[in-house]
Design an enzyme around this catalytic site. Sequence first.
Site, PDB file in Angstrom:
ATOM      1  N   CYS A 162       0.799  -1.225   0.000  1.00 28.26           N
ATOM      2  CA  CYS A 162       0.000   0.000   0.000  1.00 28.26           C
ATOM      3  C   CYS A 162       0.831   1.273   0.000  1.00 28.26           C
ATOM      4  CB  CYS A 162      -0.970  -0.022   1.170  1.00 28.26           C
ATOM      5  SG  CYS A 162      -2.006  -1.491   1.119  1.00 28.26           S
ATOM      6  N   HIS A 295      -1.852   8.383   6.234  1.00 27.66           N
ATOM      7  CA  HIS A 295      -2.246   7.130   5.587  1.00 27.66           C
ATOM      8  C   HIS A 295      -3.691   6.834   5.999  1.00 27.66           C
ATOM      9  CE1 HIS A 295      -1.588   3.348   3.577  1.00 27.66           C
ATOM     10  NE2 HIS A 295      -1.822   2.635   4.654  1.00 27.66           N
ATOM     11  N   HIS A 332      -9.541   3.124   0.226  1.00 26.47           N
ATOM     12  CA  HIS A 332      -8.137   2.754   0.229  1.00 26.47           C
ATOM     13  C   HIS A 332      -7.836   2.145  -1.131  1.00 26.47           C
ATOM     14  CE1 HIS A 332      -4.229   1.529   1.099  1.00 26.47           C
ATOM     15  NE2 HIS A 332      -4.378   0.866   2.227  1.00 26.47           N
TER      16      HIS A 332
END
Lengths: 741, 87
Positions: A162, A295, A332
């Site tokens: 990620c 994040h 996400h």
Amino acid sequence: MTAAEDRIAITGCGMVSALGIGAAEGFDALVAGQVAFAPASRLPGEGSPRLLVARVPIETNEGIAASARHRWTRSDRLALVAAREAWHSAGLAAADGDWSLVVGASTGGTLEAELGAVAAGPGAAVATLARSMVEAPVSQTAERIAEVLGGARRKLTLCSACSSGAAAIAVGAAWLEDGRAERVLVGGVDSLCLLTLSGFNALGVLDPVGSRPFDATRAGLTLGEGAGFLVLERAAVARARGAPIRGWLSGWSLAAEAYHVTQPEPSGTTAVRLMRGALVRAGLEPERIDYLNAHGTGTLQNDAMEAGAIHAFFGPAGTSPPISSVKGQLGHTLAAAGAIEAVVTVLAVERGMLPPTGGLCAPDPALGDLHHVIGQGRPAAIEAAMSSSYGFGGAGTVLVFERAGAARRPAGATATAGRTVVSGLVAWHGEARSGGEDVVGIVEGHTDAQLPSLEALAAGLSPDRSRRFDQLSALTTAGTGLLLDGAGLSPDGIGLVVGLTIGAVERSARYLERVIVRGSRLASPAEFPQLILSAASGNASVYHGLTGPVVTVSDRRASAEDALLVADTLVRGGLAPAVLVAALAVPDPLAKAEMAAVYPAVESGRVPCATFLLLEAEAAAAARGRRPMAVVSASDTVERVRFRAADLPQPTKQRAQLLISSPTLPGQDVPLELEEWAGGRSASFASCPVDGELGAGTALAVAAALVSSGAAQEVLVVHFSEGWVRWSHLVEIVPRGGTTG
Amino acid sequence: MDDGEQLRRELKELLVSELDLRGKSADDIADDLPLFGGGLGLDSLDALQLAMAVEERFGVAVPEGEAAKQAFASVAALAAHVAAGRS
């Protein structure tokens, strides 16, 4: 060149997300507080949930030739939309100038593989999945963008889960800084697919009512898809063509937690180290940061780790900058997330507008007093901002951006590492190709004839700490251990770059078959994190405690050279004192059959081989009292159609050797002009001793061994494949005061 | 071997195969050995995997949260949970 001319200018931005097509549209929707979550189709199987997702509302064929459309994956399409927007917004036209491309990606063509498997029916699902994964590797997206925009000098595909999109930006920035590139197109992409939906669902981290980062009632993340790209240029290059400068990229850092495959390190130590590293490079103090793009996934663990790190780094409440996460609105987006968030951060700085954290109503008191932006965006003076990304396996990246008009300060830390040397080698190769024994013999001292089995490798690893490792992870971990031991290196701060043509094909196909045929309730939570392309690099990092930059690169047959290129970039860019390079092709019964079908010209199909090199800053090796094997004098690539033999590093020593590492494919003859390379010197020519997809990795090991043993004073390894030319130039270490032959 | 012993044996074999407990066999796992924390040293990812595998094999759902801690305390506790769920 003055320091100001040396800065990295942002001249183009492109973004596609569930909030809209185009960076401006997406940013406006974010600021307005729009949430783009909607129910997805139900996952397969009885009792499977209907999940919320953030899906991009387009099907686009713009810019794609009609005859080629069936070969384009959704990831390719999303990436092209954002890449073209970035390119055109920078005022660039097709095939404009000498540029390099870095794409962060993880899902690639997984969606298309799944659709094919569903259509093929239960009996053919595994074979269909495997075929599709081999035919459309994750590196395909970079190939497509390079093909459409034209004129790319380099292309690279990088995966660090990620944080991939942010890591791609950092690598591109390092190329601008070390002079390898003057202009880069960098970013990330991922598309929604059953693999990630079922996997994150099995991990129990999907919030049933939608992601609410930092909220007291948060219950997980919401998956999204999209792409983000930036055009970065050296300031002098941007100014020379009169390009508008939209901001500066002034700091970047890459590091790994080496903690756990899915759990973030609770202490946040690595997150703090990343923020510090990026600010030191930018030459900024923490109080100069006016906005932190977090994040912020919305999981209990990530947000807690991040909040702790923010408090530790910025100090007590009141001194931390405003923070927000886009993931409560556009989801996400995995490998795209770091790049999408970089674009959002650039726009926030450019417009002086703080985007909010969607879904956040009641900040979690357990996370301390953070300076949240709630509801809608709000104007603010932003001189400098930071964007953080963290991923599975613990790989993180932090980027620092500054406003275009920001007053210039003294420059921050820049690349000071000097030359990169090879200071360690471990290699295994499967079936040595006939006619190459003379060359192979030189590396005998460093190689085993056969790739060790998983059982043999596992015997040397701690059973408790290597559970779920497949042969790829076990080999990566074993080779890493051998190199670290041999070099007497502590793993702290050391990086790892793994080069793979494809990931765990059989394992992924079996996982997906189970989900498709038997339902998503039987998706294996422990298996899922092992299927990502960067699983082997992450596993080796956690096992050995490697806390430097840890990434996986993939570029079909050139994955070994790309790994060397990125490792050299990281060392020269001062991002790690030493970086391990691992180029691996391991037996995968399903993939072997499919590789042979896709690449019929390679008789041997998938030949197992594994090459490990230790790259180190010359000064770091010297400080440890090590005599390195060779200097990495050059490591680069160019498109085949633009290649001129004069581009190659020219020999300067008496005993120079050219090693052609290409497999002998029809229609890819070695150009005659290469024979002129060594001029009148006593050069010898050899082709790669190992055929197969990563024989080029073995060629690099052979080159290092030839130079180290004195058999050659310099070796140029050249590789022609798939329309590109790669070269790596290894040169002898001349002792201080010595002569150059 | 009675039904209870048979079930515990099956669960131990399931643990070894599903959690990839390398170098261990069912015989190495005592009925009352704590599965998490100390004991077998399993983590949260193992708990999720074990819950999925138990549901697949025995058709018995494993609860989440505090109730899961009880059910996952040991092989004996897990066997009791499965036996209760099947009856």
